[in-house]
Design a protein around this motif. Structure first.
Motif, short mmCIF file in Angstrom:
data_model
loop_
_atom_site.label_atom_id
_atom_site.label_comp_id
_atom_site.label_asym_id
_atom_site.label_seq_id
_atom_site.Cartn_x
_atom_site.Cartn_y
_atom_site.Cartn_z
N TYR A 369 0.79 -1.23 0.00
CA TYR A 369 0.00 0.00 0.00
C TYR A 369 0.82 1.28 0.00
O TYR A 369 0.29 2.38 -0.23
N ASN A 370 2.13 1.21 0.25
CA ASN A 370 2.93 2.42 0.37
C ASN A 370 2.90 3.23 -0.92
O ASN A 370 3.09 2.70 -2.02
N ASP A 371 2.69 4.55 -0.78
CA ASP A 371 2.52 5.37 -1.97
C ASP A 371 3.83 5.76 -2.63
O ASP A 371 3.82 6.42 -3.68
N PHE A 372 4.97 5.36 -2.04
CA PHE A 372 6.22 5.59 -2.75
C PHE A 372 6.47 4.53 -3.82
O PHE A 372 7.38 4.67 -4.63
N ASN A 373 5.69 3.46 -3.80
CA ASN A 373 5.80 2.46 -4.86
C ASN A 373 5.24 3.01 -6.17
O ASN A 373 4.42 3.94 -6.18
N GLN A 374 5.66 2.40 -7.27
CA GLN A 374 5.18 2.85 -8.58
C GLN A 374 3.67 2.67 -8.67
O GLN A 374 3.14 1.60 -8.35
N PRO A 375 2.94 3.69 -9.10
CA PRO A 375 1.46 3.62 -9.15
C PRO A 375 0.94 2.42 -9.95
O PRO A 375 -0.10 1.86 -9.61
N GLY A 376 1.67 2.05 -10.99
CA GLY A 376 1.19 0.97 -11.83
C GLY A 376 1.20 -0.39 -11.18
O GLY A 376 0.65 -1.35 -11.72
N LEU A 377 1.82 -0.49 -10.00
CA LEU A 377 1.91 -1.78 -9.32
C LEU A 377 0.78 -2.00 -8.31
O LEU A 377 0.54 -3.13 -7.90
N TYR A 378 0.11 -0.92 -7.90
CA TYR A 378 -0.89 -1.08 -6.84
C TYR A 378 -2.21 -1.61 -7.39
O TYR A 378 -2.71 -1.16 -8.43
N ASN A 379 -2.78 -2.57 -6.67
CA ASN A 379 -4.13 -3.06 -6.92
C ASN A 379 -4.80 -3.31 -5.57
O ASN A 379 -4.15 -3.78 -4.62
N PRO A 380 -6.10 -3.05 -5.45
CA PRO A 380 -6.79 -3.28 -4.17
C PRO A 380 -7.16 -4.75 -4.00
O PRO A 380 -8.29 -5.10 -3.67
N ASP A 381 -6.18 -5.62 -4.24
CA ASP A 381 -6.42 -7.06 -4.15
C ASP A 381 -5.67 -7.62 -2.94
O ASP A 381 -5.09 -6.89 -2.14
N GLU A 382 -5.69 -8.93 -2.82
CA GLU A 382 -5.11 -9.58 -1.65
C GLU A 382 -3.60 -9.70 -1.70
O GLU A 382 -2.96 -9.95 -0.67
N PHE A 383 -3.01 -9.50 -2.86
CA PHE A 383 -1.58 -9.78 -3.02
C PHE A 383 -0.72 -8.68 -2.42
O PHE A 383 -0.88 -7.52 -2.73
N ARG A 384 0.15 -9.08 -1.53
CA ARG A 384 1.00 -8.21 -0.72
C ARG A 384 0.15 -7.26 0.14
O ARG A 384 0.44 -6.09 0.30
N SER A 385 -0.92 -7.80 0.70
CA SER A 385 -1.71 -7.06 1.68
C SER A 385 -1.00 -7.04 3.02
O SER A 385 -1.36 -6.26 3.91
N SER A 386 0.03 -7.87 3.17
CA SER A 386 0.86 -7.92 4.36
C SER A 386 2.21 -8.49 3.93
O SER A 386 2.44 -8.73 2.73
N ASP A 387 3.08 -8.74 4.90
CA ASP A 387 4.34 -9.42 4.57
C ASP A 387 4.33 -10.88 5.01
O ASP A 387 5.28 -11.61 4.73
N HIS A 388 3.30 -11.29 5.73
CA HIS A 388 3.15 -12.68 6.17
C HIS A 388 1.97 -13.33 5.46
O HIS A 388 0.93 -12.69 5.25
#
Length: 544
Positions: A369-388
């Protein structure tokens, strides 16, 4: 030596840029704009270098990855119920931009999202993940230790908006312990109901549990609505390996278990000891220890819990190692599991499966969710919703009806025993149990007809009497299952009487009858215990 080999075996693929999170996106992403642990490349042509402690390849020709580790669906662990544990990576409704205002006293630094926009992204991903996981009970780690239950209530509100009103609820604990984070428990009211209040293990219960470093354990008993079966979840988050415990004489000894191993190990022993006291007063030994124990499967804290009689469900149902899928966390490209599900002896046979849902550990941090990541990588899905990765456990809890059927099968398998007298006693017991299954005496798998159900206990009493005459084969397991079935029937009726606000005197009598039954069973007077459970059931019926 293994760590040294791992370090020397790691080669980084360089993109030729010195910019963090560059745009446009690097050319090495695969399907879904991701690369997952285990994906492969057939070959790379480039220049090999060494810098900043790592070997690097600077490709001179295009690189193509093959998706060998596909994104998974929620694992099918079977069972009528599913229990999950999910480290939610610092879910704070208090935005981390205003100094030390978090923690129970409002004097600690906040964590998690730095802006409202980041929080919305974090929230959306977690809501998708938890609602898709669809477990009936979910233990959460790393949720803000707010003086109230604001973060937990917020997450539940989001889940109910994404599913249907009332789908989820939570155990209201308020602040637990002194850390900035704590555990929380979500559940589906349509499937389960909390039994009594929650309990907490901290240093006041056992000095072995250092609650200045380990987050206090949160324990809650539930009943399965459909059957009345009772089970308890104990949600944990032990001290991490990331910071030292030198102040309490617990340094990193260099054995590979990291900082604070003794602190976690003594806490593990305290967990086993505490749960053995039945802290919620459930009267039932069916317990799951779940959560982020910050220890890998073969480390001392886990083997300590196993020595206390608990079984590692991941090892039992998944196996060991990356190829089997036995991992929930990735640390510098090394995969293992810090997140656990461990079963007490009595619930083990009722576990239908266990697994990890690999939606986080295999995915790059650039997708979070961090906004310093490239915008094209974010999706409101389950993938990388956490680190565990969340662990999910299936439960097919025993019902009075299922226990009786299992007992018939167990006794039938003994025949012939080689002793005709014992055969007669066993067959008579089987006949009496079979008679107790008369559909006219039952409402459902766990509830007896108020008018005729007493006859079930009568047949069970006769069955126990017959089995106690058997001399040459061991039928104790069958006796125990009969008594347990009758305990469940009595407790189910008592719970119904209490929930309906039934007559207090009759409820007290039923509770006393159950206590008598437990004492009689403990002393080996099993036939008398069955009759005590009958009295408890009758008084609970009368209370209504």
């Amino acid at each position: 030596a293994l760590q040294d080999l791992n370090n020397r075996s790691r080669i980084q693929l360089d993109d030729g840029s010195s910019t963090s999170n560059p745009m446009p996106l690097p050319p090495y992403l695969g399907a879904g704009n991701t690369l997952r642990t285990g994906d492969s490349v057939a070959g790379v042509t480039g220049v090999l270098s060494f810098g900043f402690g790592s070997y690097e390849i600077h490709p001179t020709q295009p690189v193509t990855f093959t998706r060998d580790n596909v994104r998974p669906d929620v694992p099918d662990v079977g069972g009528r119920l599913q229990v999950a544990a999910y480290n939610v990576l610092n879910y704070f409704t208090t935005i981390d931009n205003a100094g030390p205002i978090c923690g129970p006293l409002g004097n600690q630094g906040c964590r998690g999202a730095d802006t409202a926009a980041e929080f919305a992204r974090q929230r959306d991903k977690l809501i998708t993940a938890i609602s898709t996981l669809d477990a009936d009970v979910v233990g959460l780690m790393e949720i803000e230790n707010h003086p109230g239950d604001v973060p937990t209530a917020d997450l539940v509100a989001g889940l109910n908006a994404a599913t249907a009103p009332g789908t989820y609820d939570f155990v209201a604990t308020g602040a637990v312990g002194t850390d900035a984070i704590r555990q929380a428990i979500l559940y589906k009211p349509a499937s389960v109901t909390p039994v009594g209040g929650f309990e907490v293990l901290d240093s006041s219960d056992n000095p072995l549990f250092d609650d200045a470093r380990n987050r206090p354990m949160v324990v809650q008993t539930f009943t399965e609505n459909a059957t009345g079966a009772v089970f308890t979840v104990a949600v944990n988050h032990l001290k991490s390996k990331g910071s030292n415990c030198n102040a309490v004489g617990d340094p990193d000894t260099g054995d590979g278990q990291g900082n604070c191993n003794l602190t976690r190990t003594t806490a593990a022993q305290a967990i086993v000891d505490y749960l053995a006291t039945d802290p919620t007063g459930s009267g039932d030994g069916d317990v799951l220890i779940i959560g982020d124990l910050n220890a890998y499967a073969m480390e001392d804290p886990i083997t300590t819990i196993e020595a206390g009689g608990y079984t590692d469900l991941i090892e039992s149902f998944v196996g060991t190692g990356f190829n089997a899928g036995a991992y929930s966390f990735n640390f510098f490209s090394q995969s293992g599991y810090l997140d656990h599900g461990l079963a007490s002896p009595s619930i083990l046979s009722q576990v239908s499966g266990a697994d990890f849902w690999h939606v986080n550990a295999d995915e790059p941090r650039g997708l979070d969710y961090n906004d310093f990541n490239q915008p094209g990588l974010y999706n409101p899905d389950e993938f990388r919703s956490s680190d565990h990765d969340p662990v999910v456990i299936g439960l097919e809890l025993d019902t009075p009806m299922s226990l009786k059927l299992e007992t018939i099968d167990e006794l039938s398998a003994l025949l012939p025993t080689g002793n005709t007298t014992d055969d007669k006693f066993i067959q008579k017991a089987i006949d009496r149990i079979d008679q107790s299954l008369n559909p006219a005496w039952w409402v459902d798998l766990a509830t007896l007809d108020p008018g005729t159900g007493g006859q079930v206990f009568d047949r069970e009493h006769q069955a126990v009497q017959e089995l106690q005459k058997v001399n040459n084969v061991d039928v104790q397991s069958a006796i125990d299952q009969i008594v347990e079935a009758d305990r469940l029937l009595a407790q189910r009726q008592l719970d119904a009487a209490i929930a309906a606000g039934g007559d207090a005197k009759d409820i007290a009598k039923a509770q006393g009858n159950i206590a008598d039954a437990v004492a009689n069973a403990a002393s080996g007077n099993y036939a008398k215990a069955v009759l005590d459970y009958k009295k408890a059931w009758q008084n609970a019926v009368k209370a209504l």
